[in-house]
Design a protein around this motif. Structure first.
Motif, mmCIF file in Angstrom:
data_model
loop_
_atom_site.group_PDB
_atom_site.id
_atom_site.type_symbol
_atom_site.label_atom_id
_atom_site.label_comp_id
_atom_site.label_asym_id
_atom_site.label_seq_id
_atom_site.Cartn_x
_atom_site.Cartn_y
_atom_site.Cartn_z
ATOM 1 N N VAL A 57 -5.673 -3.621 -3.043
ATOM 2 C CA VAL A 57 -5.125 -2.639 -2.090
ATOM 3 C C VAL A 57 -4.304 -1.592 -2.823
ATOM 4 O O VAL A 57 -4.403 -0.389 -2.561
ATOM 5 N N SER A 114 -5.188 8.286 -3.053
ATOM 6 C CA SER A 114 -4.102 9.238 -2.816
ATOM 7 C C SER A 114 -3.929 10.192 -3.995
ATOM 8 O O SER A 114 -3.664 11.388 -3.810
ATOM 9 N N SER A 154 -5.429 2.304 -2.983
ATOM 10 C CA SER A 154 -4.477 3.252 -2.400
ATOM 11 C C SER A 154 -4.071 4.317 -3.403
ATOM 12 O O SER A 154 -4.051 5.514 -3.088
ATOM 13 N N SER A 155 -3.764 3.890 -4.623
ATOM 14 C CA SER A 155 -3.322 4.841 -5.635
ATOM 15 C C SER A 155 -4.462 5.753 -6.076
ATOM 16 O O SER A 155 -4.265 6.951 -6.292
ATOM 17 N N TRP A 197 0.809 -1.217 0.000
ATOM 18 C CA TRP A 197 0.000 0.000 0.000
ATOM 19 C C TRP A 197 0.837 1.259 0.000
ATOM 20 O O TRP A 197 0.405 2.290 -0.532
ATOM 21 N N ALA A 228 0.411 4.528 -2.611
ATOM 22 C CA ALA A 228 -0.184 5.670 -1.924
ATOM 23 C C ALA A 228 0.712 6.898 -2.033
ATOM 24 O O ALA A 228 0.257 8.004 -2.361
#
Length: 243
Positions: free
Chosen positions: A160, A168, A164-165, A27, A31
Motif C-alpha cells: 500500500v 502520488s 501510494s507513493s 497510505w 501519498a
C-alpha cells in the motif's frame, strides 16, 4: 419517557460525531509525501535545466525522466522502509508470543502491574489481567499495545505504501510537464500550474490535519517556489559558466 428519548438522541449524536480518522493505515504519509516530492523535485529539476538555456525538448525529456525515476525510487524506498519496519515489529511480537507461552504467570503479573500503575485497584487489576490472559491471541494483542504501543492487527502494508507513493509522486511530477505536453513553449505555464498544484495539495492535506487550508497551502507554495527559484538561479549560473 421524554428523558429516555433525549438521552438516546444525545447518545446517537455523540456516536455520530465522536469518530476518528485513520492514522495508522499506512497510505496517507507516503501519498502526501509522494505528491509534494513529485511536484517540488520535478519543478526544481525542470527549472534548473531551463535556467541553463536549453531546448524545449530537453526540458520535456528531463521532466519525464524525473517523473519516471522519482516514482520508481519513491515506491522502492517506501516498500523497503515499511517492510523493514513491519519485520521488526513482527520479530518483537514473536518475542512476546514466546514469553506468553513460556512464562504465562509472569506476563499476567506484568499486565496487572501495568494496570495498577495506571490507577486501577490491585485486586481488580489482577482479575482483569487474569481474564484477558485466558485467550493467548488476546493476551498478545494487549501486551503489544501496552508494552510496544502497536496493534498487531493494524500493521502498515508495504505494498500500500509503495503504490501510494508511486501514484502520488507520478501525479505530482506530471503537473510541471503537462503544459509542455499540451503545446507550451515557455516555462512560466509549467511553473504556475506546479505552484497551483502545491497550494492545492497543501489545502487538501489540511482537511486531515489541524491546520487551516490557506496556511497549509501557502506553506507548500512558498517552499516549492523557493526550491524552483534557487535551482533556476543555479541552472543559469552553471549554464553561463559551462557555456
Amino acid at each position: 419517557m421524554a428523558v429516555i428519548e433525549t438521552q438516546a438522541a444525545l447518545h446517537e449524536a455523540h456516536r455520530d460525531n465522536h469518530t476518528h480518522r485513520d492514522v495508522n493505515g499506512g497510505w496517507l504519509r507516503p501519498a502526501v509525501f509522494g505528491a509534494m516530492d513529485g511536484l517540488v523535485s520535478n519543478l526544481a529539476l525542470m527549472t534548473g535545466v531551463a535556467g541553463g538555456a536549453v531546448s524545449q525538448q530537453t526540458i520535456v525529456i528531463t521532466g519525464l525522466a524525473g517523473l519516471a525515476a522519482g516514482a520508481f525510487s519513491m515506491a522502492a524506498g517506501e516498500y523497503t522502509s515499511v517492510a523493514s519496519q513491519r519485520e521488526l515489529v513482527e520479530a518483537e511480537l514473536d518475542v512476546e508470543r514466546r514469553e506468553l507461552r513460556k512464562h504465562p504467570q509472569d506476563e499476567e503479573d506484568e499486565l496487572a502491574a501495568l494496570y495498577v500503575a495506571r490507577g486501577v485497584e490491585p485486586d481488580l487489576a489482577r482479575e482483569v489481567a487474569r481474564q484477558l490472559s485466558q485467550d493467548p491471541e488476546q493476551a498478545l494483542e494487549i501486551h503489544a499495545r501496552e508494552e510496544l504501543g502497536i496493534d498487531p492487527g493494524d500493521l502498515p502494508s508495504p505494498l500500500v505504501a509503495a503504490v501510494s507513493s508511486f501514484g502520488s509522486f507520478a501525479l505530482g511530477a506530471l503537473l510541471p510537464v503537462l503544459p509542455y505536453l499540451l503545446g507550451a513553449t515557455v516555462l512560466w505555464p509549467a511553473v504556475l500550474l506546479a505552484l497551483a498544484g502545491l497550494f492545492g495539495c497543501g489545502a487538501v492535506v489540511a482537511k486531515v490535519t489541524a491546520r487551516s487550508w490557506w496556511y497549509s497551502g501557502l506553506r507548500q507554495l512558498v517552499l516549492g517556489g523557493a526550491a524552483a527559484g534557487v535551482t533556476y538561479a543555479l541552472g543559469s549560473l552553471f549554464g553561463t559558466a559551462v557555456g
